[in-house]
Design a protein around this motif. Structure first.
Motif, PDB file in Angstrom:
ATOM      1  N   ASP A   1      25.581  80.737 166.523  1.00 31.93           N
ATOM      2  CA  ASP A   1      26.171  81.960 167.777  1.00 31.93           C
ATOM      3  C   ASP A   1      27.377  81.445 168.061  1.00 31.93           C
ATOM      4  O   ASP A   1      27.535  81.893 169.415  1.00 31.93           O
ATOM      5  CB  ASP A   1      25.085  82.114 168.697  1.00 31.93           C
TER       6      ASP A   1
ATOM      7  N   GLN B   1      26.675  87.529 162.120  1.00 35.95           N
ATOM      8  CA  GLN B   1      25.584  87.028 161.416  1.00 35.95           C
ATOM      9  C   GLN B   1      25.224  87.592 160.143  1.00 35.95           C
ATOM     10  O   GLN B   1      24.264  86.547 159.277  1.00 35.95           O
ATOM     11  CB  GLN B   1      24.183  87.109 162.880  1.00 35.95           C
TER      12      GLN B   1
ATOM     13  N   ASP C   1      22.127  82.343 162.186  1.00 32.94           N
ATOM     14  CA  ASP C   1      21.790  82.363 162.869  1.00 32.94           C
ATOM     15  C   ASP C   1      22.769  81.904 164.043  1.00 32.94           C
ATOM     16  O   ASP C   1      22.767  81.842 165.618  1.00 32.94           O
ATOM     17  CB  ASP C   1      20.474  82.838 163.213  1.00 32.94           C
TER      18      ASP C   1
END
Length: 474
Positions: free
Chosen positions: A369, A361, A367
């Motif tokens: 995931d 990241q 961000d």
């Protein structure tokens, strides 16, 4: 099979060093050199001569056959089954344009050896299928003895080590440096020409070549930092490289005062010193793989890249980049601008990078995931394969993206606290396996298994996340 046939084939299977020469060398007549070559560890001698009349060539071949028999080595004639039979040679070596193996065997007889030149791959498979007793794979490098023939490169040697169903020899440009490289990739046997025949001391050259071939293991350098707690960094890398069958080498980027709780202090190495560490080892010992770990500062990342650019590209040394950005405790391990240096300089030079979820990241500035999306984006942006290691996301699986696409590498989530150094163990193992010629996907799966076993064998010591133990892993 007769006793003579069985003896010859057994000796070829056990052979390591094969010398090809004209009838005359700078050091003298080949027949006269054979006793000293045999004493130096040469197992097979081939006469490759195109400049003599037939009667003179037969005389030289007979003299070589007699010398080889007395010295206990195999003697092979190049191209001509009829000459091999007339001279009493142990066999003949034929190229792709020299007819079928069966035709050569019909001339030399069933008791003698027939070898076949190949470029590896399907040619090597066909040589086995048509009954060749051994094969050569090459040329590894461009060589004047095979003018106009493009080299097959080191990938063909690694492939041959996996697929061969008969004894085979790496050939083409083999010298004292390259013989260690092909040996690390799984070649047990090598053919040499100029490295012995043109040497001032042919026997001495042969002895050194054999020693380097027989003693070859992947030489794997970790370019990383110390961990005084022993769980991660260079200490972990050395243990993992050794466990994976490699010989560990190191270039120290920084020294840390570190425990299982956190990093108390970092002292970096001068960038020029880091570059010199890598360069001097590469020049003398040679490298089969490099793994980078904690590099601490952008200047050190740039120093590593400068050292990489100085390597011979023909040696095709794989680079595993473990982008160590933070310690297990959360402490930052990379100075300002370090992420940009990785993106700009190091990742484009990498074979594969192995970030965990958070490191992926950070490198991508996102961000997101989803490990598959992160691995794919790293691969597309930088050109290297990417493995987003498991353990920080929804599953413990690793996720690999390479030119073939995305694949999950499964692994269990273990209910233990001793996880410090798992990433170092994984990337160092991966580097050692790639240095030994293992394909990336297979190596990634084996590195995952090794790291998981190291976590399972981790030591519950210290007040924080205890160190993994790859040495105790089963």
């Amino acid at each position: 099979m007769s006793d003579d046939a069985a003896r010859r084939r057994a000796r070829m299977a056990d052979a390591r060093l094969y010398v090809v020469s004209a009838a005359r060398t700078p050091s003298g007549r080949l027949a006269d050199l054979i006793p000293s070559l045999a004493a130096a560890g040469v197992d097979v001698v081939q006469l490759r001569e195109r400049g003599l009349p037939d009667d003179a060539l037969l005389d030289e071949a007979r003299a070589c056959a007699a010398a080889a028999a007395a010295a206990g080595v195999l003697f092979i004639v190049n191209d001509s089954p009829a000459l091999a039979r007339a001279a009493g040679a142990d066999g003949v070596h034929i190229g792709q344009g020299d007819g079928a193996v069966a035709e050569a065997r019909a001339i030399v007889g069933p008791d003698r050896i027939v070898g076949r030149s190949t470029r590896g791959g399907a040619m090597l498979d066909r040589a086995a299928a048509e009954g060749a007793d051994y094969a050569s794979v090459g040329p590894v490098r461009a060589t004047p003895t095979k003018p106009g023939r493009p080299p097959v490169g080191l990938s063909a040697i690694a492939d041959a080590a996996r697929r061969a169903r008969l004894p085979w020899f790496a050939i083409g440009g083999i010298d004292e440096r390259l013989v260690a490289r092909v040996g690390a990739l799984g070649a047990r046997r090598a053919v040499v020409v100029r490295a012995v025949c043109d040497a001032p001391d042919p026997a001495g050259a042969a002895r050194r070549l054999r020693e380097r071939l027989v003693g070859a293991v992947p030489r794997v350098m970790t370019v990383a930092s110390t961990d005084s707690g022993g769980g991660a960094g260079i200490v972990a890398d050395v243990k993992a490289i050794t466990r994976a069958g490699g010989f560990p080498l190191c270039a120290v980027a920084a020294v840390t005062a570190q425990t299982t709780i956190g990093v108390e202090a970092i002292a970096t190495i001068d960038a020029e010193m880091l570059q010199t560490q890598i360069g001097c080892v590469a020049a003398d010992i040679g490298l089969d793989a490099i793994k980078s770990g904690m590099l601490a500062e952008p200047s050190l990342v740039e120093a590593v890249c400068a050292a990489l650019d100085a390597l011979d590209p023909l040696e095709e040394v794989p680079l595993v980049v473990d982008p160590v950005l933070r310690a297990e405790s959360g402490a930052s391990l990379l100075g300002p601008g370090g992420d940009d240096a990785y993106r700009r300089e190091l990742l484009p030079r990498a074979t594969v990078t192995t970030p965990n979820l958070f490191e992926a990241q950070a490198l991508l500035g996102t961000d997101v995931d989803d490990p598959a999306a992160l691995a794919r984006e790293l691969h597309e942006r930088h050109g290297c394969a990417a493995i987003v290691t498991g353990g920080h996301g929804a599953t413990a699986d690793d996720t690999l993206c390479d030119a073939e696409g995305v694949v999950a590498i499964p692994g269990p989530r273990l209910p233990v606290r001793s996880t410090h150094g798992a990433g170092c163990t994984h990337s160092a193992t991966l580097a050692a396996l790639l240095g030994g010629g293992m394909p990336l996907r297979q190596a990634a799966a084996e590195a995952k298994r090794t790291a998981t076993a190291a976590v399972a064998a981790g030591r519950p010591i210290g007040a924080g996340a205890g160190p993994v133990d790859v040495v105790a892993a089963r």
